[in-house]
Structure formats: structure tokens, C-alpha cells
Scaffold this motif. Structure first.
Motif, short mmCIF file in Angstrom:
data_model
loop_
_atom_site.label_atom_id
_atom_site.label_comp_id
_atom_site.label_asym_id
_atom_site.label_seq_id
_atom_site.Cartn_x
_atom_site.Cartn_y
_atom_site.Cartn_z
N LEU A 27 42.74 70.97 92.24
CA LEU A 27 44.05 70.90 92.64
C LEU A 27 44.80 71.62 91.55
N GLU A 28 45.72 72.66 92.15
CA GLU A 28 46.53 73.18 91.39
C GLU A 28 47.77 72.64 90.82
N VAL A 29 47.83 72.64 89.43
CA VAL A 29 48.83 71.94 89.14
C VAL A 29 50.02 72.79 88.72
N GLU A 30 49.81 73.92 88.12
CA GLU A 30 50.97 74.76 87.77
C GLU A 30 50.27 76.39 87.67
N THR A 31 51.11 77.05 88.14
CA THR A 31 50.99 78.70 87.96
C THR A 31 52.22 79.29 87.26
N ARG A 32 51.72 79.91 86.22
CA ARG A 32 52.65 80.65 85.31
C ARG A 32 52.49 82.30 85.50
N LEU A 33 53.79 83.14 85.54
CA LEU A 33 53.73 84.18 85.84
C LEU A 33 54.23 85.02 84.55
N ARG A 34 53.67 86.29 84.26
CA ARG A 34 54.50 87.05 82.97
C ARG A 34 53.57 88.31 83.15
#
Length: 288
Positions: free
Chosen positions: A269-276
Motif C-alpha cells: 500500500l502506497e502511503v506517501e510519495t515525495r518529489l524533489r
């Protein structure tokens, strides 16, 4: 050991994107030292029997990238010793605050800490992982957010050991780091000792990233290439504890959909995706 410095000087309408994409080419070689300065990315290849082939692959990859984005470049090669590389590279590594409390500082720099700071001292040598690259910084931030005191922690592709040190400082009670590169594993071991991490709570291994692991962990971090992440997802169920959390970084933003798809197929289960800066870090939970 001697090294060949490959300096890629470029001009581009989007220099930040170009820096990231050229850096990613070097990371895909598995290089352990990459330095980014203004309009230049430098990677360090071991000077051995592979060097001619490595140069050819680098130039082919740059030519392919030029066909995908608009930029001009020139590659300059020079030979350097590891001692010269280490001394020149120190000029680019300064103390850096990451997340709420973490501060990554090189061993040779002084830093006036705040009362709540969690200090990580690193001498990376030729191993990747200083905290300055977006993939490492996002990993550190997510470890700070998701690790609970008393958790066990597994670092796949440990590099300099920076993620293990952060996890230990934040309260992990059992830590294992593994890297296929024995030089990186040796550097990680030295950095753990430099940060006074008790020897009885950690282990640094060399070998295949999951086949050498015979226990389960509450939190797992993998800051490696997208393609390696996709392969690891086939086996993570075997090393993560029930309801355990995984942090996947080193993923180019353009390929994150591939990781999301593979996670869904594996019941993660994907909880969070951070982009930078064209990079992605994805947090998931193994569903029981």
C-alpha cells in the motif's frame, strides 16, 4: 587506487533538470562519487581494465540524453588519485540541516548545534551518501517521520551508512546495512564507529541486497536505482515485518509510475510519495 574523473560540462535552458539527469547517468553506472558544480557534473570511474568500455557507455548515454532533452555538453577526462579526489571533494561538503532535527556534517567541519539537533558525522570516502543529494535527503526525512523508537531497520545499498546512523540516532534498536560494494561496506562500518553506534546493535554486510538477509525488519530503506528497486520488490515480503514500512528512493520522477504499479501488484500500500528535483521517494506498507 587511481580514478578517472569524467567532467561533463553543459549548457542548458533548464540547468537543474540537466544536472539531475546527467547525475542519474553516473548513478546508473553504480559510481560511488559524483560531484555537481555550476554547469558541470563529475563522476569518478575506477582506473582499471573496464575504463575504455565505461567511457564508451557514458558517451552513448549522454548522446541518447541529448536526443531527449535540449542541451549541449563536452566531456573532459583526467586521472586522479583517491587522496587528491577526497581532498578536492571536501570543498563541496558542508553541514546541512535535513528534516526537523537531523544535521549531516562532515568530520572535518565544525558545527554549532542546537539543543534538539541529531548530529550525523560522515566521511563518505568514495561511497555514495552525504545527505546533499535529493534521494538521500528524502530518505532521511522519511526515516525521521516513520521510524519509531525500538524499531528494527534494514538499509539496502547502505553506501556511506548515513541512513543507518540516522536510524540509530532516532532510536532504532537493531540495524543491518548491506551493500554489494565491499569498499562502501567498509566505509559504512567506519562511519558507524565514528558516530559511536554500539557494535552490538548493528551489522554491516557485503553481498546481494536481500539474499543475505534472514530476518524481518520494521522499517526498510532502499536508496538505489529505479531498476534495482523494481527487482527488490519481488523479495521485500520476505524481509519486512508484519505491517512493516518500506522507503524506496533513488527513483527518477519519470519512472515512479513503474514502481507504483509493481507495489500494487505485490500488495504494498502506497502511503506517501515525495518529489524533489526530478526524483521520487515512495513510502509503502506491506499489507498483512
Amino acid at each position: 587506487m587511481n580514478w578517472v574523473a569524467a567532467e561533463v560540462h553543459f549548457t542548458s535552458d533548464n540547468p537543474e533538470q540537466t544536472e539531475d539527469l546527467v547525475s542519474n547517468i553516473f548513478y546508473e553506472f553504480g559510481l560511488q562519487g559524483v560531484v555537481v558544480t555550476e554547469a558541470c557534473v563529475t563522476g569518478y570511474f575506477p582506473l582499471d581494465e573496464r575504463i575504455d568500455n565505461q567511457r564508451h557507455k557514458l558517451e552513448s548515454a549522454l548522446l541518447k540524453l541529448k536526443q531527449e532533452i535540449k542541451f549541449d555538453y563536452q566531456v573532459d577526462y583526467s586521472e586522479t588519485t583517491e587522496e587528491d579526489w577526497a581532498e578536492s571533494w571536501k570543498a563541496f561538503f558542508k553541514p546541512e540541516r535535513i528534516g526537523r532535527r537531523l544535521v549531516v556534517k562532515p568530520t572535518w567541519e565544525l558545527y554549532e548545534s542546537r539543543p534538539a539537533d541529531v548530529i550525523i558525522e560522515i566521511d563518505p570516502g568514495m561511497a555514495f551518501g552525504t545527505g546533499t543529494h535529493p534521494t538521500t535527503a528524502m530518505c532521511l526525512e522519511t526515516i525521521e517521520s516513520y521510524l519509531k523508537p525500538g524499531d528494527s531497520f534494514l538499509d539496502l545499498g547502505t553506501g556511506s551508512g548515513i541512513l543507518m546512523i540516522a536510524a540509530a540516532r532516532l532510536g532504532a534498536k537493531r540495524l543491518v546495512g548491506i551493500d554489494k560494494d565491499p569498499v562502501a561496506a567498509e566505509i559504512a562500518e567506519k562511519n558507524m564507529k565514528r558516530n559511536d553506534i554500539p557494535e552490538e546493535i548493528y551489522q554491516v554486510k557485503t553481498g546481494n541486497l536481500t539474499r543475505e538477509i534472514d530476518e524481518r525488519f520494521d522499517l526498510i530503506a532502499a536508496n538505489i536505482l529505479t531498476e534495482v528497486v523494481l527487482t527488490l520488490l519481488d523479495n521485500l515480503n520476505e524481509v519486512v515485518a508484519e505491517n512493516g514500512t518500506i522507503i524506496l528512493s533513488g527513483i527518477t520522477e519519470s519512472k515512479r509510475h513503474m514502481v507504483h504499479k509493481k507495489m500494487a501488484e505485490k500488495g504494498i500500500l502506497e502511503v506517501e510519495t515525495r518529489l524533489r528535483d526530478s526524483w521520487a521517494a515512495i513510502v509503502g506498507i506491506i499489507q498483512s
